[in-house]
Design an enzyme around this catalytic site. Structure first.
Site, short mmCIF file in Angstrom:
data_model
loop_
_atom_site.label_atom_id
_atom_site.label_comp_id
_atom_site.label_asym_id
_atom_site.label_seq_id
_atom_site.Cartn_x
_atom_site.Cartn_y
_atom_site.Cartn_z
N THR A 210 0.83 -1.21 0.00
CA THR A 210 0.00 0.00 0.00
C THR A 210 0.86 1.26 0.00
OG1 THR A 210 -0.16 -0.29 2.38
CG2 THR A 210 -2.02 -0.98 1.08
N THR A 211 2.07 1.17 0.60
CA THR A 211 2.96 2.34 0.56
C THR A 211 3.60 2.44 -0.82
OG1 THR A 211 3.48 1.74 2.84
CG2 THR A 211 4.76 3.50 1.89
#
Length: 543
Positions: A105-106
């Site tokens: 997600t980062t």
């Protein structure tokens, strides 16, 4: 003469100065685009430092004064109060990556930020936004093919490979030092709920996370059965352990009936009051006898809002009959409990039948080490459904919440491998490889497209660059070294950044691997979001 030159100059005017709306429109579109890019990049920079095993964590104070420590891009962004609409798109982007792959997600936000950065320079060279967008989408399709070609197939029976992928995912989390305990739990819990070894997907809602304060993360365990957060009800002196349990889940109330409307009964005479109590007692006794008659010895009572789900009297009768009672079962847990115990909720006293009951060899309270809290544990369920429970322990709320999130991410990694059974190297290796192959591909294209695909390839280098930067290495030096290694050809595909020793080494040798799905979905989603932001040329506020 005077008038004729005046006419001539008036006629010549439109050729040089374009009055009208077209010019204003165009500058406005440019400004909006630049402000969108700046806002979205600001969001990407906020989470950039939390990428990778040497990434930093973020400490957030929420509106209600609660404190949250997290390393998960989606969690950080969803708690951030983002005002700019295009920055909100990046928040949604990290959430869609969370749903699709669960990990990365980062990465996806950092990647989108880098792509927007190169868009800025392409737009400055006055390349049309739609041309950039279509070239980027073309490049992302090509990336998918390249990533597929460098990945290695994995079999779900190969436990070692799964553990390596999960350990890599956990390496960037707060609880990374416990990965030797959490990794096997993540793998076993996901494999435990799979219908068959070749089912294409798996539903993580079949894994229940029960969080209990006390102890340390070391005490976390995987329970093949059911654990309820609340211990059995002791007030009336009922049993707290039960062997050969017959379990009923009640959805009706063990208390005196009550009308739908508000009502008051005025009793003026003592005998009448006695009669009311007697009737109530008779009514509850009858309900409890039905339960006993069905041979049930463990009762789970669903929480009720409209009236008391149980009262002192009913608990007293059930205790006398030697029935173990667990109260306040949440409505949301009912379906999970039914799937696990193989029972059906009973909604009416007349609805008892053997087929609706669940069976277990032992049900009882277990005291949690390091705290006075008790949980109810169901062991040896007769015909268990495909569900598992993870009992998470932690010394405080922050660690507990973060380990739950980390474990969920780790389970998502296993789910990604179930969806797409291929792994590839981690540590920025696939990004550099893809970048190099895209540059080769760009030289086969013509004109503007080739230029945009080149820019896309350069943007991919942000992942290894950031990884190196967060690990305190010299990023430019490291990325150059990686490029050199990968361009040497065969056998160098797995070359990535080894953050532990701050060198460039083969990721497959040190078991840093990640699922193919995480990277392909990250690149695809990031590109789609960037293309969408590029196509916006006006911002209309409708308040």
């Amino acid at each position: 003469t005077m008038s004729s030159t005046g006419v001539a100059s008036a006629a010549a005017k439109p050729a040089f100065v374009t009055t009208g709306e077209t010019l204003q429109e165009r500058t406005k579109g440019k400004d909006v685009r630049i402000s969108n890019i700046v806002a979205a990049k600001a969001v990407a920079d906020a989470v950039r430092t939390s990428l990778g095993p040497r990434g930093m964590d973020k400490l957030m104070t929420l509106s209600d004064g609660e404190v949250l420590i997290s390393n998960d891009g989606a969690t950080i962004l969803s708690k951030m109060n983002v005002l700019h609409p295009s920055a909100k798109m990046l928040v949604e982007l990290s959430q869609s990556q969370d749903i699709e792959a669960g990990d990365g997600t980062t990465t996806v936000v950092v990647l989108a930020g880098a792509l927007l950065d190169v868009c800025g320079s392409l737009l400055a060279k006055s390349i049309h936004p739609t041309a950039i967008a279509s070239a980027f989408l073309l490049a992302s399709q090509k990336c998918k093919e390249i990533l597929k070609s460098i990945s290695r197939p994995v079999n779900l029976t190969n436990r070692e490979a799964l553990l390596q992928a999960v350990t890599t995912c956990l390496s960037s989390k707060v609880v990374s030092q416990y990965s030797d305990i959490l990794a096997p739990i993540a793998v076993d819990s996901v494999l435990g709920i799979m219908e068959s070894m070749d089912s294409p997907n798996v539903d993580l809602r079949d894994i229940k996370m029960v969080q209990q304060m006390g102890g340390t993360v070391d005490d976390t365990e995987l329970v093949n059965g059911l654990v309820l957060q609340k211990g059995s009800t002791k007030t009336a002196g009922g049993p707290s352990q039960m062997a050969n349990a017959k379990i009923a889940l009640l959805q009706y109330c063990l208390s005196a009936p009550k009308t739908d409307m508000d009502n008051n009964v005025v009793v003026s005479d003592y005998a009448a009051m006695d009669r009311i109590l007697k009737e109530e007692r008779k009514h509850i006794l009858k309900l409890c006898k039905t339960i006993k008659k069905a041979g049930v010895n463990v009762v789970l009572i669903q929480k009720s809002i409209l009236r008391d789900a149980y009262n002192e009297l009913s608990l007293h009768f059930l205790a006398k009959m030697g029935i173990l009672v667990v109260t306040d079962i949440e409505r949301s847990d009912v379906s999970f409990i039914c799937r696990t115990l193989g029972c059906t909720p009973i909604a009416h006293p007349d609805g008892f039948s053997d087929s609706k009951l669940g069976f277990a060899t032992h049900v009882g309270d277990v005291v949690m080490e390091g705290s006075s809290h008790k949980v109810t544990k169901f062991v040896g369920v007769k015909n268990p459904g495909k569900t598992v429970t993870v009992l998470l322990r932690g010394s405080n709320d922050l660690v507990l919440a973060e380990s739950a999130r980390s474990l969920h991410d780790a389970q998502c990694v296993v789910r990604s491998l179930v969806k797409e059974r291929a792994i590839m190297a981690g540590g920025g290796a696939p990004e550099i490889e893809t970048s190099l192959q895209l540059l080769k591909y760009a030289s086969t294209l013509q004109g503007m497209e080739s230029y945009c695909v080149k820019a896309f390839a350069e943007a991919l280098e942000v992942i290894p660059y950031t990884l190196a930067e967060n690990a305190g290495m010299k990023p430019i030096h490291v990325v150059t070294e990686l490029r050199k290694r990968h361009s040497e050809g065969e056998g160098q595909v797995g070359m990535g950044i080894n953050v532990k020793t701050s060198t460039v080494s083969d990721m497959y040798d040190i078991n840093v691997v990640q699922p193919l799905l995480v990277s392909t979905s990250a690149i695809q989603l990031a590109t789609e979001t960037v293309a969408m932001i590029l196509k916006i040329d006006d911002l209309i506020v409708v308040a």
